[in-house]
Design a protein around this motif. Structure first.
Motif, PDB file in Angstrom:
ATOM      1  N   PRO A 213      11.184  -4.309  25.163  1.00 60.00           N
ATOM      2  CA  PRO A 213      12.115  -3.204  24.895  1.00 60.00           C
ATOM      3  C   PRO A 213      11.598  -2.213  23.847  1.00 60.00           C
ATOM      4  N   GLN A 214      10.860  -2.707  22.842  1.00 60.07           N
ATOM      5  CA  GLN A 214      10.323  -1.811  21.808  1.00 60.07           C
ATOM      6  C   GLN A 214       8.987  -1.187  22.212  1.00 60.07           C
ATOM      7  N   GLY A 215       8.527  -1.438  23.430  1.00 55.89           N
ATOM      8  CA  GLY A 215       7.184  -1.038  23.819  1.00 55.89           C
ATOM      9  C   GLY A 215       6.219  -2.097  23.338  1.00 55.89           C
ATOM     10  N   TYR A 216       6.055  -2.183  22.036  1.00 53.68           N
ATOM     11  CA  TYR A 216       5.371  -3.302  21.397  1.00 53.68           C
ATOM     12  C   TYR A 216       6.320  -3.865  20.339  1.00 53.68           C
ATOM     13  N   PRO A 217       6.452  -5.184  20.206  1.00 52.40           N
ATOM     14  CA  PRO A 217       7.067  -5.703  18.983  1.00 52.40           C
ATOM     15  C   PRO A 217       6.364  -5.097  17.760  1.00 52.40           C
ATOM     16  N   VAL A 218       7.098  -4.922  16.688  1.00 50.15           N
ATOM     17  CA  VAL A 218       6.521  -4.329  15.474  1.00 50.15           C
ATOM     18  C   VAL A 218       5.350  -5.184  14.999  1.00 50.15           C
ATOM     19  N   ILE A 219       4.247  -4.532  14.649  1.00 49.63           N
ATOM     20  CA  ILE A 219       3.052  -5.235  14.185  1.00 49.63           C
ATOM     21  C   ILE A 219       3.049  -5.264  12.655  1.00 49.63           C
ATOM     22  N   VAL A 220       2.996  -6.464  12.103  1.00 48.78           N
ATOM     23  CA  VAL A 220       3.016  -6.674  10.657  1.00 48.78           C
ATOM     24  C   VAL A 220       1.724  -7.360  10.251  1.00 48.78           C
ATOM     25  N   GLN A 221       1.262  -7.083   9.044  1.00 53.85           N
ATOM     26  CA  GLN A 221       0.085  -7.759   8.516  1.00 53.85           C
ATOM     27  C   GLN A 221       0.367  -8.146   7.078  1.00 53.85           C
ATOM     28  N   ALA A 222      -0.148  -9.262   6.650  1.00 58.84           N
ATOM     29  CA  ALA A 222       0.076  -9.723   5.281  1.00 58.84           C
ATOM     30  C   ALA A 222      -1.266  -9.960   4.612  1.00 58.84           C
ATOM     31  N   GLY A 223      -1.437  -9.434   3.425  1.00 60.29           N
ATOM     32  CA  GLY A 223      -2.677  -9.659   2.680  1.00 60.29           C
ATOM     33  C   GLY A 223      -3.218  -8.369   2.117  1.00 60.29           C
ATOM     34  N   SER A 224      -4.048  -8.520   1.099  1.00 59.93           N
ATOM     35  CA  SER A 224      -4.538  -7.350   0.372  1.00 59.93           C
ATOM     36  C   SER A 224      -6.039  -7.371   0.147  1.00 59.93           C
ATOM     37  N   SER A 225      -6.742  -8.259   0.855  1.00 61.69           N
ATOM     38  CA  SER A 225      -8.200  -8.268   0.751  1.00 61.69           C
ATOM     39  C   SER A 225      -8.767  -7.016   1.403  1.00 61.69           C
ATOM     40  N   GLU A 226     -10.050  -6.775   1.207  1.00 65.94           N
ATOM     41  CA  GLU A 226     -10.689  -5.600   1.797  1.00 65.94           C
ATOM     42  C   GLU A 226     -10.568  -5.600   3.330  1.00 65.94           C
ATOM     43  N   PRO A 227     -10.949  -6.663   4.029  1.00 68.55           N
ATOM     44  CA  PRO A 227     -10.778  -6.642   5.484  1.00 68.55           C
ATOM     45  C   PRO A 227      -9.314  -6.621   5.898  1.00 68.55           C
ATOM     46  N   GLY A 228      -8.430  -7.214   5.079  1.00 66.64           N
ATOM     47  CA  GLY A 228      -7.007  -7.184   5.379  1.00 66.64           C
ATOM     48  C   GLY A 228      -6.453  -5.775   5.315  1.00 66.64           C
ATOM     49  N   ARG A 229      -6.875  -5.002   4.325  1.00 68.25           N
ATOM     50  CA  ARG A 229      -6.427  -3.607   4.210  1.00 68.25           C
ATOM     51  C   ARG A 229      -6.892  -2.794   5.417  1.00 68.25           C
ATOM     52  N   GLU A 230      -8.120  -3.061   5.829  1.00 69.85           N
ATOM     53  CA  GLU A 230      -8.665  -2.302   6.955  1.00 69.85           C
ATOM     54  C   GLU A 230      -7.927  -2.658   8.249  1.00 69.85           C
ATOM     55  N   LEU A 231      -7.621  -3.940   8.421  1.00 68.55           N
ATOM     56  CA  LEU A 231      -6.871  -4.361   9.599  1.00 68.55           C
ATOM     57  C   LEU A 231      -5.483  -3.730   9.601  1.00 68.55           C
ATOM     58  N   ALA A 232      -4.840  -3.677   8.439  1.00 74.46           N
ATOM     59  CA  ALA A 232      -3.512  -3.066   8.345  1.00 74.46           C
ATOM     60  C   ALA A 232      -3.573  -1.574   8.654  1.00 74.46           C
ATOM     61  N   ALA A 233      -4.567  -0.880   8.099  1.00 77.58           N
ATOM     62  CA  ALA A 233      -4.695   0.558   8.334  1.00 77.58           C
ATOM     63  C   ALA A 233      -4.903   0.870   9.811  1.00 77.58           C
ATOM     64  N   ALA A 234      -5.607  -0.031  10.504  1.00 81.34           N
ATOM     65  CA  ALA A 234      -5.920   0.191  11.918  1.00 81.34           C
ATOM     66  C   ALA A 234      -4.785  -0.220  12.844  1.00 81.34           C
ATOM     67  N   THR A 235      -4.051  -1.291  12.492  1.00 82.14           N
ATOM     68  CA  THR A 235      -3.143  -1.882  13.476  1.00 82.14           C
ATOM     69  C   THR A 235      -1.700  -2.050  13.025  1.00 82.14           C
ATOM     70  N   ALA A 236      -1.440  -2.199  11.728  1.00 81.46           N
ATOM     71  CA  ALA A 236      -0.119  -2.641  11.279  1.00 81.46           C
ATOM     72  C   ALA A 236       0.865  -1.486  11.139  1.00 81.46           C
ATOM     73  N   GLU A 237       2.138  -1.846  11.281  1.00 77.31           N
ATOM     74  CA  GLU A 237       3.229  -0.897  11.031  1.00 77.31           C
ATOM     75  C   GLU A 237       4.024  -1.283   9.789  1.00 77.31           C
ATOM     76  N   ALA A 238       3.783  -2.472   9.293  1.00 73.01           N
ATOM     77  CA  ALA A 238       4.315  -2.914   8.003  1.00 73.01           C
ATOM     78  C   ALA A 238       3.305  -3.879   7.419  1.00 73.01           C
ATOM     79  N   ILE A 239       3.142  -3.844   6.102  1.00 75.28           N
ATOM     80  CA  ILE A 239       2.228  -4.770   5.445  1.00 75.28           C
ATOM     81  C   ILE A 239       2.961  -5.437   4.298  1.00 75.28           C
ATOM     82  N   PHE A 240       2.933  -6.772   4.287  1.00 72.70           N
ATOM     83  CA  PHE A 240       3.482  -7.562   3.199  1.00 72.70           C
ATOM     84  C   PHE A 240       2.368  -7.796   2.188  1.00 72.70           C
TER      85      PHE A 240
END
Length: 451
Positions: A213-240
């Motif tokens: 129904p949402q097209g995609y379920p909301v994509i969330v990412q958790a973490g603040s490491s360098e690769p984690g930030r990059e993954l969030a910037a590329a894919t996430a809609e919310a970051i914990f």
């Protein structure tokens, strides 16, 4: 565009985030496998107009340590989150559900299918917390001798998310006609086979359930490491994320949002939600007393077990509890980001060993605020209005007691200040978070081809 409002998630840790919460009279001692407890918590969060509830998850035991510490842990038995949220979806109407699932230890087709199912069951309230999994007690459950290297795990995660989104797009939004008169159920021309062949995955498709129904379920990412930030910037809609000072949170907020342009994304497409663990009293004295009561419930073996994670090569049981740690490990670029946050804080504050484990016991290094509803609202407002947060992941120290306190005391204070909603704006989690519904990639390609 409507005036910017705080986004609130309730981060649910069974009996609560404080490590000794299960011993507290305000907790539900068997909550890890008590569905009635979770129904109560979800309904409380919905009564407080929260956007979502979230459970962290790992495909292994969450806590370990020596026998003494291990026997005193209250987090060794807990539900699988998608199963749990499917049950809670029928007991609620508005609250969203964030479930953790690993890109290292799950299959992309099966994951896409179960999250699409959850989104349909909940009528558009599902979200996927994307994790790569780093806990040492997991890989043996999958026949491995060690985790893949961190760089491999994150590279794999990028591809995994792309595959899952492609599978969610298997059917165009209007593919299902279901016309009993003509006998036509769906339009096969609007079904698309993924045929993905990549570095880590080979997935044919299509998915055997229509588009969520949402097209995609909301994509969330958790973490603040360098690769984690990059993954969030590329894919996430919310970051914990976890920070303990305004300056650190501002720097993270600016950094992760600044990375989005290279992925053709706008800053408002990613919500930054730091964790906050509030200990609430109607007076400061009452809040301080609540915090002290919790801290007294920590058995030293459990506290030292928390410390040991940061000094894995030391026998911390020999350390003087009322002296500072004998040394601090060097902060390393490759080290887990939470370790850096905790060690920096401990060194800055001059914590003794006891003070450090008491701090970690509250929320594992997340921001703990002890005070009145007004004080907690002041702190949240400061971060929200000064470029440090789009909202917060609220981490109740004790459940259900602390979430009740937040809903009854802090939410009205935030509403009085015009910072938080007084009713839900939409029917889906995306609508309530102010996030756009993604267009099916095959529809976009078709429009481009026709043009």
């Amino acid at each position: 565009m409507s005036e910017r409002k705080l986004r609130l998630g309730a981060f649910i840790m069974a009996t609560g985030h404080h490590i000794a919460a299960w011993r507290h009279p305000g907790s539900q001692v068997d909550s890890g496998v008590n569905i009635d407890h979770y129904i109560e918590v979800a309904k409380t969060a919905e009564r407080g107009l929260f956007d979502q509830v979230f459970v962290a998850d790992t495909p292994g035991l969450r806590e370990q340590g020596d026998r003494e510490a291990f026997s005193r842990q209250g987090r060794v038995s807990y539900f699988e989150p998608v199963t749990l949220w499917s049950a809670l979806a029928v007991a609620t109407k508005h609250i969203g559900f964030v479930a953790t699932a690993s890109t290292t230890y799950e299959d992309p087709f099966l994951l896409a299918r179960k999250f699409a199912s959850l989104d349909h069951i909940s009528k558009g309230r599902a979200a996927w917390n994307v994790v790569t999994t780093g806990a040492d007690n997991v890989y043996g459950n999958f026949g491995l001798d060690k985790h893949p290297d961190p760089e491999v795990r994150y590279e794999q995660a990028h591809e995994f998310v792309d595959v899952v989104k492609g599978l969610w797009d298997s059917y165009e939004d209007d593919a299902f006609i279901r016309n009993a008169e003509t006998g036509v159920y769906f339009d096969p021309d609007k079904l698309h086979t993924l045929n993905h062949v990549g570095k880590y995955f080979k997935v044919k498709g299509p998915l055997n359930i229509e588009r969520p129904p949402q097209g995609y379920p909301v994509i969330v990412q958790a973490g603040s490491s360098e690769p984690g930030r990059e993954l969030a910037a590329a894919t996430a809609e919310a970051i914990f994320t976890a920070w303990t000072s305004l300056a650190e949170a501002q720097a993270f907020y600016k950094d992760v949002k600044s990375r989005m342009a290279k992925y053709s994304r706008r800053p408002e497409e990613l919500l930054v939600l730091p964790g906050i663990s509030p200990v609430i009293g109607r007076t400061q004295e009452e809040a301080d007393a609540k915090w002290a009561e919790l801290q007294k419930l920590i058995h030293p073996s459990v506290g030292l077990n928390e410390i040991a994670k940061f000094w894995p090569n030391d026998d911390v049981s020999t350390w003087d509890l009322d002296a500072p740690p004998p040394y601090y490990p060097e902060l390393e670029k490759g080290r887990n980001s939470r370790q850096n946050v905790v060690l920096t804080l401990a060194k800055r504050e001059g914590f003794t060993v006891r003070q450090l484990y008491e701090y970690l016991a509250g929320a594992r290094g997340h921001w703990v605020v002890v005070g009145t509803p007004q004080k907690i609202a002041d702190e949240m407002q400061s971060w929200f209005e000064n470029g440090a947060a789009d909202g917060f992941n609220v981490m109740p120290p004790v459940l259900p007691e602390s979430l009740n306190d937040f809903v009854e005391l802090v939410v009205p204070e935030l509403q009085r200040r015009g910072l938080f909603r007084t009713e839900y704006e939409g029917k889906t989690l995306r609508e309530n978070l102010g996030l756009d519904r993604p267009v099916n990639q095959y529809t976009v390609k078709g429009e481009a081809k026709a043009a």
